[in-house]
Design a protein around this motif. Structure first.
Motif, short mmCIF file in Angstrom:
data_model
loop_
_atom_site.label_atom_id
_atom_site.label_comp_id
_atom_site.label_asym_id
_atom_site.label_seq_id
_atom_site.Cartn_x
_atom_site.Cartn_y
_atom_site.Cartn_z
N LYS A 261 20.45 -3.40 -16.17
CA LYS A 261 20.46 -2.00 -15.76
C LYS A 261 19.78 -1.11 -16.80
N LEU A 262 20.08 -1.35 -18.08
CA LEU A 262 19.44 -0.59 -19.15
C LEU A 262 17.94 -0.85 -19.17
N HIS A 263 17.56 -2.09 -18.96
CA HIS A 263 16.15 -2.48 -18.96
C HIS A 263 15.38 -1.76 -17.86
N LEU A 264 15.93 -1.78 -16.65
CA LEU A 264 15.24 -1.16 -15.52
C LEU A 264 15.27 0.36 -15.60
N GLU A 265 16.32 0.91 -16.17
CA GLU A 265 16.38 2.37 -16.33
C GLU A 265 15.32 2.83 -17.34
N LYS A 266 15.12 2.03 -18.39
CA LYS A 266 14.04 2.38 -19.33
C LYS A 266 12.69 2.34 -18.62
N ALA A 267 12.48 1.31 -17.81
CA ALA A 267 11.22 1.21 -17.07
C ALA A 267 11.03 2.42 -16.16
N ARG A 268 12.11 2.85 -15.52
CA ARG A 268 12.03 4.01 -14.63
C ARG A 268 11.69 5.27 -15.41
N GLN A 269 12.33 5.46 -16.56
CA GLN A 269 12.05 6.64 -17.37
C GLN A 269 10.62 6.60 -17.92
N ASP A 270 10.14 5.41 -18.27
CA ASP A 270 8.77 5.28 -18.76
C ASP A 270 7.77 5.62 -17.66
N LEU A 271 8.08 5.23 -16.44
CA LEU A 271 7.21 5.59 -15.31
C LEU A 271 7.18 7.10 -15.11
N ASP B 156 0.82 -1.21 0.00
CA ASP B 156 0.00 0.00 0.00
C ASP B 156 0.85 1.26 0.00
N LYS B 157 2.01 1.19 0.67
CA LYS B 157 2.83 2.38 0.86
C LYS B 157 3.87 2.58 -0.24
N THR B 158 4.10 1.55 -1.04
CA THR B 158 5.17 1.61 -2.03
C THR B 158 4.63 2.06 -3.38
N SER B 159 5.20 3.12 -3.92
CA SER B 159 4.79 3.62 -5.23
C SER B 159 5.47 2.81 -6.33
N PRO B 160 4.93 2.82 -7.56
CA PRO B 160 5.60 2.14 -8.67
C PRO B 160 7.05 2.59 -8.86
N LEU B 161 7.31 3.89 -8.67
CA LEU B 161 8.69 4.38 -8.82
C LEU B 161 9.59 3.83 -7.73
N GLU B 162 9.08 3.77 -6.51
CA GLU B 162 9.88 3.19 -5.42
C GLU B 162 10.15 1.71 -5.67
N LEU B 163 9.18 1.03 -6.25
CA LEU B 163 9.38 -0.38 -6.60
C LEU B 163 10.51 -0.53 -7.61
N ILE B 164 10.53 0.32 -8.63
CA ILE B 164 11.60 0.26 -9.63
C ILE B 164 12.95 0.54 -8.99
N GLU B 165 13.00 1.46 -8.06
CA GLU B 165 14.26 1.78 -7.38
C GLU B 165 14.80 0.56 -6.63
N VAL B 166 13.90 -0.19 -6.00
CA VAL B 166 14.32 -1.41 -5.31
C VAL B 166 14.83 -2.44 -6.32
N ARG B 167 14.11 -2.56 -7.43
CA ARG B 167 14.53 -3.52 -8.45
C ARG B 167 15.89 -3.14 -9.04
N ILE B 168 16.14 -1.85 -9.21
CA ILE B 168 17.44 -1.40 -9.73
C ILE B 168 18.56 -1.78 -8.77
N SER B 169 18.26 -1.82 -7.49
CA SER B 169 19.26 -2.22 -6.50
C SER B 169 19.45 -3.73 -6.46
N LEU B 170 18.38 -4.48 -6.71
CA LEU B 170 18.40 -5.92 -6.50
C LEU B 170 18.74 -6.74 -7.74
N GLU B 171 18.17 -6.37 -8.88
CA GLU B 171 18.26 -7.25 -10.04
C GLU B 171 19.64 -7.33 -10.71
#
Length: 249
Positions: free
Chosen positions: A225-235, A99-114
């Motif tokens: 990294k390129l994949h997740l950065e594109k997702a972040r920019q699209d968001l 509930d508290k996590t925004s889509p952008l915050e989710l992408i930030e976590v994925r950028i750290s983890l994946e």
């Protein structure tokens, strides 16, 4: 009967009319919410698959897939001859975080983890792992709508985590996928998943898979990294409103 009462309670948890709820991920989300909010208590048996299928207006196969997802998330236990039972301690932290996590915050976590996931996957993936990834890649490339693509996308990234053969990392990424199933993310997917974006994402998915096949750690990490950065920019550039339904150009 408790099962009928519980199904009636689920009816009011989402915006969609019950007869329009057909996809496994939406059914899983409705049942997950019912578990976290106490509609179904720990140890309680769920209604039979046929009753759930009738309630949601879905096939039994779709309901079975939804139940499997919740079983994989260790929220359900199936007992042969007895039924499917809730296996949840009552800790509501998962739904609170979603509930508290925004889509952008989710992408930030994925950028750290994946990137760490891809680094280990390039080293540890077995031949069977790569075969399974290829099968999921084919589903991604064959997807004709947002829902099919989204389900295959979640499966692909979860399969990447499983390629690490690191149980803790797999568990951590499973929690990340829990947040991806939240309604906030579902709304955002409908805004950013145009046909052009899906084509671009799949090209990047294919690059990641080929890097794993080649055991090229640096390329695997660079590609994710390129994949997740594109997702972040699209968001960040997502429009305020987007028509629902099929894919757009």
């Amino acid at each position: 009967m408790k099962g009928v009462d519980s199904l009636s309670a689920i009816r009011h948890q989402g915006e969609l009319p019950e007869r329009s709820i057909k996809s496994a991920d939406i059914i899983a989300q409705r049942l997950r919410d019912a578990i976290f909010t106490g509609t179904y208590a720990n140890g309680e048996r769920l209604p039979a698959e046929r009753d759930l299928a009738e309630h949601f207006g879905a096939s039994r196969g779709t309901v079975r897939e939804a139940l499997k997802r919740l079983e994989d998330q260790q929220l359900l236990v199936r007992k042969i001859g007895s039924g499917t039972f809730v296996h949840h301690s009552g800790d509501e932290s998962a739904i609170d975080i979603a509930d508290k996590t925004s889509p952008l915050e989710l992408i930030e976590v994925r950028i750290s983890l994946e990137p760490a996931i891809c680094r280990l996957a390039a080293v540890n993936a077995t031949r069977r792992d790569l075969f399974d990834l290829e099968e999921t890649m084919r589903k991604l490339e064959a997807a004709e709508d947002r829902e099919a693509f989204s389900q295959a996308d979640e499966a692909f990234h979860m399969a990447l985590a499983e390629c690490t053969h690191n149980p803790l990392l797999v568990w951590l990424y499973r929690q990340t996928n829990e947040v991806r199933a939240h309604d906030q993310w579902g709304l955002m997917k409908r805004k950013i998943l145009s046909r052009d974006n899906i084509t671009a994402y799949n090209a990047q998915h294919r690059q990641i898979l080929e890097a794993l096949r080649s055991r090229d750690v640096d390329q695997a990490v660079s590609s994710i990294k390129l994949h997740l950065e594109k997702a972040r920019q699209d968001l960040l550039g997502a429009p305020e409103g987007t028509e629902l339904g099929g894919l757009e150009t």
